[in-house]
Design a protein around this motif. Structure first.
Motif, short mmCIF file in Angstrom:
data_model
loop_
_atom_site.label_atom_id
_atom_site.label_comp_id
_atom_site.label_asym_id
_atom_site.label_seq_id
_atom_site.Cartn_x
_atom_site.Cartn_y
_atom_site.Cartn_z
N PRO A 50 11.81 -2.71 -4.57
CA PRO A 50 13.09 -2.03 -4.77
C PRO A 50 14.20 -3.09 -4.84
O PRO A 50 14.91 -3.33 -3.86
N ASP B 188 5.56 0.13 4.96
CA ASP B 188 6.71 -0.69 4.56
C ASP B 188 6.63 -0.98 3.06
O ASP B 188 6.39 -0.08 2.28
N THR C 228 -17.26 -1.30 0.78
CA THR C 228 -17.81 -1.69 2.09
C THR C 228 -16.77 -1.44 3.17
O THR C 228 -15.77 -2.16 3.26
N GLU C 229 -17.00 -0.42 3.96
CA GLU C 229 -16.07 -0.12 5.05
C GLU C 229 -16.51 -0.84 6.31
O GLU C 229 -17.64 -0.63 6.79
N GLY D 137 -2.64 4.34 -4.81
CA GLY D 137 -1.39 4.85 -4.23
C GLY D 137 -0.30 4.81 -5.29
O GLY D 137 0.07 5.83 -5.84
N ASP E 240 9.28 6.89 -1.32
CA ASP E 240 8.60 6.45 -2.55
C ASP E 240 7.39 7.32 -2.86
O ASP E 240 7.10 7.61 -4.02
N THR E 241 6.65 7.71 -1.81
CA THR E 241 5.45 8.51 -2.03
C THR E 241 5.83 9.86 -2.64
O THR E 241 5.16 10.34 -3.58
N ASP F 157 1.09 -3.41 6.63
CA ASP F 157 1.48 -2.10 7.18
C ASP F 157 0.83 -1.80 8.53
O ASP F 157 1.38 -1.06 9.33
N ILE G 127 -10.21 -8.27 6.09
CA ILE G 127 -10.52 -6.83 6.00
C ILE G 127 -9.35 -6.13 5.33
O ILE G 127 -8.25 -6.07 5.89
N ALA H 85 -1.46 -7.50 1.62
CA ALA H 85 -1.53 -8.42 2.77
C ALA H 85 -2.80 -9.25 2.70
O ALA H 85 -2.78 -10.48 2.82
N GLY I 93 -5.89 -6.58 7.36
CA GLY I 93 -4.76 -6.04 6.59
C GLY I 93 -5.16 -4.67 6.11
O GLY I 93 -5.36 -4.45 4.92
P1 FAD Z 1 -2.76 -1.37 1.88
O1 FAD Z 1 -2.10 -1.63 0.60
O2 FAD Z 1 -2.75 -0.05 2.45
O3 FAD Z 1 -4.21 -2.00 1.88
C1 FAD Z 1 -5.08 -1.84 2.95
C2 FAD Z 1 -6.51 -1.91 2.45
O4 FAD Z 1 -7.38 -1.96 3.57
C3 FAD Z 1 -6.93 -0.72 1.61
O5 FAD Z 1 -7.47 -1.15 0.38
C4 FAD Z 1 -8.00 -0.04 2.48
O6 FAD Z 1 -9.02 0.53 1.69
C5 FAD Z 1 -8.53 -1.21 3.26
N1 FAD Z 1 -9.19 -0.83 4.51
C6 FAD Z 1 -8.66 -0.13 5.55
N2 FAD Z 1 -9.57 -0.01 6.53
C7 FAD Z 1 -10.70 -0.65 6.11
C8 FAD Z 1 -11.98 -0.87 6.67
N3 FAD Z 1 -12.31 -0.40 7.89
N4 FAD Z 1 -12.90 -1.56 5.94
C9 FAD Z 1 -12.61 -2.03 4.71
N5 FAD Z 1 -11.40 -1.84 4.13
C10 FAD Z 1 -10.46 -1.17 4.82
N6 FAD Z 1 5.96 -0.48 -1.74
C11 FAD Z 1 6.78 -1.13 -2.61
O7 FAD Z 1 7.16 -2.26 -2.34
N7 FAD Z 1 7.16 -0.54 -3.78
C12 FAD Z 1 6.73 0.69 -4.15
O8 FAD Z 1 7.09 1.18 -5.21
C13 FAD Z 1 5.85 1.38 -3.27
N8 FAD Z 1 5.37 2.58 -3.61
C14 FAD Z 1 4.47 3.19 -2.78
C15 FAD Z 1 3.93 4.40 -3.17
C16 FAD Z 1 3.02 5.05 -2.37
C17 FAD Z 1 2.41 6.34 -2.82
C18 FAD Z 1 2.68 4.50 -1.10
C19 FAD Z 1 1.73 5.22 -0.19
C20 FAD Z 1 3.21 3.29 -0.69
C21 FAD Z 1 4.11 2.63 -1.54
N9 FAD Z 1 4.65 1.40 -1.19
C22 FAD Z 1 5.49 0.75 -2.05
C23 FAD Z 1 4.26 0.73 0.08
C24 FAD Z 1 3.21 -0.36 -0.17
O9 FAD Z 1 2.22 0.11 -1.06
C25 FAD Z 1 2.57 -0.81 1.14
O10 FAD Z 1 3.60 -1.22 2.02
C26 FAD Z 1 1.60 -1.98 0.94
O11 FAD Z 1 0.59 -1.65 0.01
C27 FAD Z 1 0.97 -2.38 2.27
O12 FAD Z 1 0.02 -3.39 2.05
P2 FAD Z 1 -1.19 -3.63 3.07
O13 FAD Z 1 -2.00 -4.72 2.46
O14 FAD Z 1 -0.67 -3.78 4.43
O15 FAD Z 1 -2.02 -2.27 3.07
#
Ligand code: FAD
Ligand code: SF4
Length: 471
Positions: free
Chosen positions: A98, A448, A217-218, A188, A296-297, A442, A152, A157, A238
């Motif tokens: 944003p 976030d 793979t979870e 997403g 955003d969602t 997150d 993970i 992240a 992450g």
């Molecule tokens: P995530 O992107 O959630 O990635 C986490 C990953 O961990 C996932 O792939 C999940 O499958 C994996 N995982 C979890 N548990 C396990 C496990 N036990 N084993 C294996 N894998 C696992 N942010 C912006 O900046 N701009 C936007 O326009 C925006 N739009 C958004 C729209 C939506 C619908 C949503 C929900 C969020 C949006 N966001 C946006 C927020 C942004 O997407 C998140 O803040 C960001 O993706 C967080 O990154 P992350 O790596 O922490 O987590």
């Protein structure tokens, strides 16, 4: 020699936006790329402020005026190199940040009423064009160590962490439960904000750098955390924030009421062709839809429903437009595409009606005193309830972090709100209370932004490198 008055002669241009009548029937990015000449001209609007505030407000502290200068001079590969020094996913942040709240909101030109430099579009331009022209991260000087790190989560992240580890000679093995990388970037954020080819291309780049992905793979189910702890020298978690926030009003579980994320994921999987066997495709074609939420969602659900051919989409939010959490740009885009907003409306109940439709009772709200974060609380106005009839309700109240199933057993401290505790300024940045485990994104911050998850992943990688004695 650049013209110091370029910002007065040339107006801001972030790239053409496809007309709403066209874009509302397709799942394609709505902003067109800048051509080389326009990118150079737009970059030339930068004032090169001595202490650029855009850099401070950018969560990864990109060297913005420096790469703008390189673009102006047509030095694309150097710009790509510099841009990757601070950001692991610049082409993605250029699309989804944003910017109005971050870099561009802090641009001196914006403050002066001239229109901010189109920082996001130029950031996207640099990496897109450099990749097309054959630029790749230079790994020629990397000396590989014998260390490996289990990451993970293949969200921003995890990807950012893997990127920095690989550049420092540490093998990153990224595990994800989904069939494709990206986390919320893929499962997403819809394609009209970020086309999935962009994420796939980043996967190829990372694989080319030596990052390994173990998908479908979870961790905790398909492979145990104990196995990963034994196999790798350190772990980065992450895993995002996926605990669905409920509205706690009656009828929330009625047939026809959908949670936002499963709805969006179902739509992405329809276009990827990866819908699991037995899962029906959800479509809003010809339906009347009410989306509850203002972030955003919610905007992504509104605009997905429009593209699926919904007859009418109403978005109801309990505060006013000025106090909503979503990006102003995306609200504007949603409105242009035909979404109707009902501000200051709080859901009271949802009642299933004969014939399979739903009656959503909405009460009017007024804003009370600001809360601890400065946002004004919404209070309902007695006797103001109205019924809106619809076919589907999509609930988009946001997400919270949840405790990883193995946290307690492995001494990883979590806060009462479910967030994993990882110290950004500890001896090793983003280390948890289990010294071998790091975390970010997150799951540490709560829901976030992509760019903040990238920042965490990069910082945590530095912490891991210190812990492993590589740095
Ligand atoms: P995530 O992107 O959630 O990635 C986490 C990953 O961990 C996932 O792939 C999940 O499958 C994996 N995982 C979890 N548990 C396990 C496990 N036990 N084993 C294996 N894998 C696992 N942010 C912006 O900046 N701009 C936007 O326009 C925006 N739009 C958004 C729209 C939506 C619908 C949503 C929900 C969020 C949006 N966001 C946006 C927020 C942004 O997407 C998140 O803040 C960001 O993706 C967080 O990154 P992350 O790596 O922490 O987590
Ligand atoms: Fe702006 Fe985001 Fe790019 Fe930083 S990463 S310069 S905030 S678009």
């Amino acid at each position: 020699m650049s013209d110091v008055f370029q910002f007065m002669k040339l107006s801001r241009n972030p790239g053409d936006k496809i007309d709403a009548s066209v874009r509302k029937i397709e799942f394609k990015e709505i902003y067109q790329p800048l051509h080389a000449v326009d990118a150079a001209d737009q970059a030339g609007r930068c004032l090169s402020c001595g202490n650029p505030y855009c850099e401070w407000e950018c969560p990864v502290h990109n060297y913005i005026p420096n790469w703008l200068k390189l673009v102006e001079e047509g030095r694309l590969f150097e710009a790509a190199e510099l841009s990757h020094q601070t950001n692991s996913l610049p082409e993605i942040c250029g699309r989804v940040c944003p910017q109005d709240r971050l870099c561009e909101g802090a641009c001196t030109l914006d403050q002066g009423g001239f229109g901010a430099v189109s920082i996001g579009s130029i950031e996207k331009y640099i990496t897109d064009e450099a990749f097309k022209a054959g630029w790749r991260p230079d790994m020629s000087k990397v000396v590989w160590t014998d260390k490996t790190v289990g990451v993970i989560g293949a969200g921003p992240a995890g990807l950012a962490c893997a990127d920095v580890l690989a550049r420092n000679g540490v093998k990153a093995v990224v595990y994800d439960r989904y069939e494709e990388i990206g986390g919320l970037l893929t499962f997403g954020i819809p394609e009209f904000k970020l086309e999935k080819d962009v994420v796939r291309r980043r996967r190829e780049i990372l694989e080319g750098m030596g990052v390994e992905f173990v998908l479908n793979t979870e961790v905790g189910k398909d492979i145990s955390i104990d196995k990963l702890l034994k196999k790798h020298d350190a772990i980065f978690m992450g895993m995002g924030a996926y605990r669905y926030m409920r509205g706690n009003f009656s009828g929330e579980d009625s047939p026809g009421v959908l949670e936002a994320l499963p709805y969006l994921i179902n739509n992405v999987r329809q276009s990827l062709g990866t819908l699991p066997q037995g899962e029906a495709a959800i479509s809003m074609r010809g339906k009347r839809v009410v989306v509850l939420g203002g972030g955003d969602t919610a905007m992504d659900c509104n605009r997905t429903a429009i593209r699926q051919g919904a007859k009418r989409v109403i978005c109801a939010y309990r505060r006013d437009e000025a106090n909503m959490p979503g990006s102003k740009r995306e609200v504007g885009n949603a409105r242009e595409e035909g979404v109707e907003f009902q501000w200051n409306r709080q859901p009271v109940s949802i009642e299933p009606m004969i014939g399979g439709t739903l009656a959503v009772k909405l009460a009017e709200t007024r804003l009370g005193e600001p809360d601890a974060k400065g946002r004004r609380n919404a209070e309902t106005v007695p006797g103001s309830e109205e019924i809106v009839e619809c076919d589907h309700v999509i609930i988009a109240f946001g997400f919270q972090a949840e405790v990883a199933p193995w946290s307690e057993q492995h001494g990883i401290a979590t806060a009462p709100n479910g967030r994993t505790q990882a110290a950004p300024h500890g001896m090793y940045k983003y280390q948890t209370s289990n010294p071998k485990v790091f975390a970010g994104g997150d799951m540490v911050r709560g829901a976030d932004l992509v760019v903040r998850a990238v920042f965490d992943g990069r910082q945590a990688a530095e912490g891991v490198l210190g812990y492993l004695g590589v740095w």
